[in-house]
Design an enzyme around this catalytic site. Structure first.
Site, PDB file in Angstrom:
ATOM      1  N   SER A   1       0.859  -1.179   0.000  1.00  0.00           N
ATOM      2  CA  SER A   1       0.000   0.000   0.000  1.00  0.00           C
ATOM      3  C   SER A   1       0.897   1.231   0.000  1.00  0.00           C
ATOM      4  CB  SER A   1      -0.875  -0.043   1.252  1.00  0.00           C
ATOM      5  OG  SER A   1      -1.617   1.143   1.369  1.00  0.00           O
TER       6      SER A   1
ATOM      7  N   LYS B   1      -0.962  -0.812  -4.500  1.00  0.00           N
ATOM      8  CA  LYS B   1      -2.206  -0.096  -4.157  1.00  0.00           C
ATOM      9  C   LYS B   1      -1.847   1.347  -3.873  1.00  0.00           C
ATOM     10  CE  LYS B   1      -4.748  -0.154   0.216  1.00  0.00           C
ATOM     11  NZ  LYS B   1      -5.517  -1.019   1.149  1.00  0.00           N
TER      12      LYS B   1
ATOM     13  N   LYS C   1      -2.929   4.966  -2.498  1.00  0.00           N
ATOM     14  CA  LYS C   1      -3.892   5.706  -1.704  1.00  0.00           C
ATOM     15  C   LYS C   1      -4.300   6.936  -2.520  1.00  0.00           C
ATOM     16  CE  LYS C   1      -4.134   3.478   2.248  1.00  0.00           C
ATOM     17  NZ  LYS C   1      -5.403   2.954   2.773  1.00  0.00           N
TER      18      LYS C   1
ATOM     19  N   ASP D   1      -7.146   3.033  -3.258  1.00  0.00           N
ATOM     20  CA  ASP D   1      -7.911   3.018  -2.004  1.00  0.00           C
ATOM     21  C   ASP D   1      -8.200   4.457  -1.584  1.00  0.00           C
ATOM     22  OD1 ASP D   1      -9.051   2.592   0.467  1.00  0.00           O
ATOM     23  OD2 ASP D   1      -7.320   1.568   1.342  1.00  0.00           O
TER      24      ASP D   1
ATOM     25  N   GLU E   1     -11.042   0.712  -3.786  1.00  0.00           N
ATOM     26  CA  GLU E   1     -11.393   0.343  -2.417  1.00  0.00           C
ATOM     27  C   GLU E   1     -12.070   1.514  -1.714  1.00  0.00           C
ATOM     28  OE1 GLU E   1      -7.931  -1.346  -0.552  1.00  0.00           O
ATOM     29  OE2 GLU E   1      -8.738  -1.139   1.463  1.00  0.00           O
TER      30      GLU E   1
ATOM     31  N   ASP F   1     -13.971  -1.952   2.321  1.00  0.00           N
ATOM     32  CA  ASP F   1     -13.083  -2.156   3.472  1.00  0.00           C
ATOM     33  C   ASP F   1     -13.852  -1.678   4.711  1.00  0.00           C
ATOM     34  OD1 ASP F   1     -11.193  -1.880   5.490  1.00  0.00           O
ATOM     35  OD2 ASP F   1      -9.728  -0.757   4.329  1.00  0.00           O
TER      36      ASP F   1
ATOM     37  N   LYS G   1     -10.170  -7.514   7.042  1.00  0.00           N
ATOM     38  CA  LYS G   1      -9.231  -7.226   8.127  1.00  0.00           C
ATOM     39  C   LYS G   1      -9.848  -7.795   9.392  1.00  0.00           C
ATOM     40  CE  LYS G   1      -7.653  -2.783   6.260  1.00  0.00           C
ATOM     41  NZ  LYS G   1      -7.920  -1.318   6.311  1.00  0.00           N
TER      42      LYS G   1
ATOM     43  N   GLY H   1      -4.441  -4.781   5.589  1.00  0.00           N
ATOM     44  CA  GLY H   1      -3.404  -4.574   6.600  1.00  0.00           C
ATOM     45  C   GLY H   1      -3.689  -3.328   7.412  1.00  0.00           C
TER      46      GLY H   1
HETATM   47  O1  SMG Z   1      -0.597  -2.726   6.658  1.00  0.00           O
HETATM   48  O2  SMG Z   1       0.093  -2.528   4.616  1.00  0.00           O
HETATM   49  C1  SMG Z   1      -0.574  -2.143   5.559  1.00  0.00           C
HETATM   50  C2  SMG Z   1      -1.447  -0.933   5.390  1.00  0.00           C
HETATM   51  C3  SMG Z   1      -2.455  -1.156   4.353  1.00  0.00           C
HETATM   52  O3  SMG Z   1      -3.405   0.731   3.328  1.00  0.00           O
HETATM   53  C4  SMG Z   1      -3.446  -0.026   4.239  1.00  0.00           C
HETATM   54  N1  SMG Z   1      -4.377   0.069   5.196  1.00  0.00           N
HETATM   55  O4  SMG Z   1      -7.569   1.364   4.399  1.00  0.00           O
HETATM   56  O5  SMG Z   1      -6.622  -0.406   3.754  1.00  0.00           O
HETATM   57  C5  SMG Z   1      -6.601   0.630   4.391  1.00  0.00           C
HETATM   58  C6  SMG Z   1      -5.390   1.079   5.151  1.00  0.00           C
HETATM   59  C7  SMG Z   1      -5.737   1.494   6.528  1.00  0.00           C
HETATM   60  C8  SMG Z   1      -4.576   1.819   7.329  1.00  0.00           C
HETATM   61  S1  SMG Z   1      -4.889   2.876   8.601  1.00  0.00           S
HETATM   62  C9  SMG Z   1      -3.854   4.199   8.222  1.00  0.00           C
HETATM   63 MG    MG Z   2      -8.604   0.350   2.830  1.00  0.00          MG
END
Ligand code: SMG
Ligand code: MG
Length: 373
Positions: free
Chosen positions: A138, A164, A166, A192, A217, A242, A266, A294
């Site tokens: 991510s 992925k 953001k 995402d 996402e 998610d 998750k 994650g």
């Molecule tokens: O653990 O690789 C990881 C992070 C993956 O992007 C990630 N998580 O919405 O999916 C999601 C985010 C939430 C993380 S909280 C900042």
């Molecule tokens: Mg997410």
């Protein structure tokens, strides 16, 4: 699993610096604040990780709230029961509404304790079918497009099989176009939004259809199930939920409504790894692919995620990256690495990782022991 007597819980708040800031549509993190639980039972001990963040920005849950609910409600409910099978934890905690992240953590700690005692791996217990899982990464929102290309190139060099990005309004179509153009059509690419859009943004979101993304996402809000279904009718890119999917019931509703063509699972968000498995089964029964999300886990949660990602139904690469993606030094003696684009699923008893107690002490900022009465 067989019942065991719980002797107590040790809870710690940790603060671990990230190797680089992680920016999403809702904010930037430079330090991971996380709770780790050590469950002590008559059969031995086990570890769990609570994936809350410092602020209620990703979900309504947050670390201080999790600490409070654990000590005032969760531990008393479990310690009152004395003999507990890990599979009963969900039912025993039914009277506590919400707070799924701490519930998941305590369930995991008891599962780990029981499985370590039984000599069975968590992966085997969950029904894992694979020895290693494909590793996606991510990529946070960057300060510039140049930095984005450099960052993605670095991860691809490390072997990650899926990227992925953001996104948020103002950082969506152009970054995605650039990454698609730079790295080619074969790159497995997804985005995402962490709930940063509304249905009024449908034109902007449709621009993403041209990039052949695996999925988008959580474009809309957590409680926008019907609106996600509406958006799905207007986008070609599959919608992956998610934040919205907080239980197996909601997963089933989202699928029935046409709001989710894919689901990010998750365990923390849904109240535990057992509920996570139920969602994967619902996905499988409905032909909806799922993947393991994650929450910047330490090695404890990462081990559990790798096991979950190896179970049936997890047909897309997850956010199960190397420890080094976030941490210079993880909490476990042998950090997770990405080899040939994959993370190896631990096979030792329980979570199959050894907690590095010296490192744990180093990053602990708060600690409390609660003993059975
Ligand atoms: O653990 O690789 C990881 C992070 C993956 O992007 C990630 N998580 O919405 O999916 C999601 C985010 C939430 C993380 S909280 C900042
Ligand atoms: Mg997410």
């Amino acid at each position: 699993m067989r019942p065991t007597r719980i002797d107590g819980f040790e809870t710690r708040v940790l603060r671990i610096p990230l190797v680089s800031p992680f920016t999403t549509s809702f904010g930037t993190e430079t330090v991971r604040e996380v709770i780790v639980i050590r469950a002590v039972t008559a059969d031995g001990e086990g570890w769990g990780e609570c994936v809350t963040q410092q602020t209620p920005a990703y979900s309504s849950e947050y670390t201080e709230g999790a600490w409070d609910v654990l000590h005032r409600f969760v531990y008393p409910a479990l310690l009152a029961a004395r003999e507990v099978r890990p599979e009963q934890v969900g039912t025993l905690l039914d009277g506590i509404v919400g707070h799924r992240m701490p519930k998941a953590a305590v369930e995991l700690a008891l599962l780990d304790a029981g499985l370590q005692a039984a000599g069975e791996s968590f992966a085997h217990y969950l029904g894992a079918e694979r020895e290693r899982v494909p590793s996606g990464v991510s990529v946070g929102i960057q300060d510039s497009l140049d930095e984005l290309v450099t960052t993605v190139a670095g991860y691809l060099d490390e072997g990650y099989v899926r990227i992925k990005l953001k996104i948020r309004p103002g950082w969506d179509v152009e970054p995605t176009r650039l990454i698609r153009r730079t790295f080619g059509d074969d790159l497995l690419l997804q985005v995402d939004a962490n709930a940063a859009y509304t249905l009024a943004d449908v034109r902007q979101l449709r621009e993403l259809d041209q990039f052949g993304l695996l999925l988008i996402e959580q474009p809309l809000g957590e409680d926008d199930l019907r609106q996600h279904a509406e958006l799905a009718r207007r986008l070609q890119t599959p919608i992956c939920l998610d934040e919205s999917v907080t239980s197996a019931k909601i997963a089933a509703d989202a699928i029935a409504l046409g709001a989710a063509q894919v689901i990010n699972i998750k365990a923390g968000r849904v109240g535990g790894y057992l509920e996570a498995r139920r969602i994967a089964e619902i996905g499988r029964a409905n032909g909806v692919p799922v993947w393991c999300g994650g929450m910047l886990e330490t090695g404890i949660g990462r081990a559990a995620n790798a096991a979950l990602a190896a179970t049936p139904g997890f047909t897309l690469p997850g956010d199960v990256s190397a420890s080094a993606r976030f941490y210079e030094r993880d909490l476990i003696t042998e950090p997770f690495v990405v080899e040939d684009g994959h993370v190896t699923v631990p096979t030792g008893p329980g979570l199959g990782v050894t907690v590095d107690l010296e490192r744990l002490d180093e990053v602990t900022v708060r600690r409390e022991w609660v003993a059975a009465g």
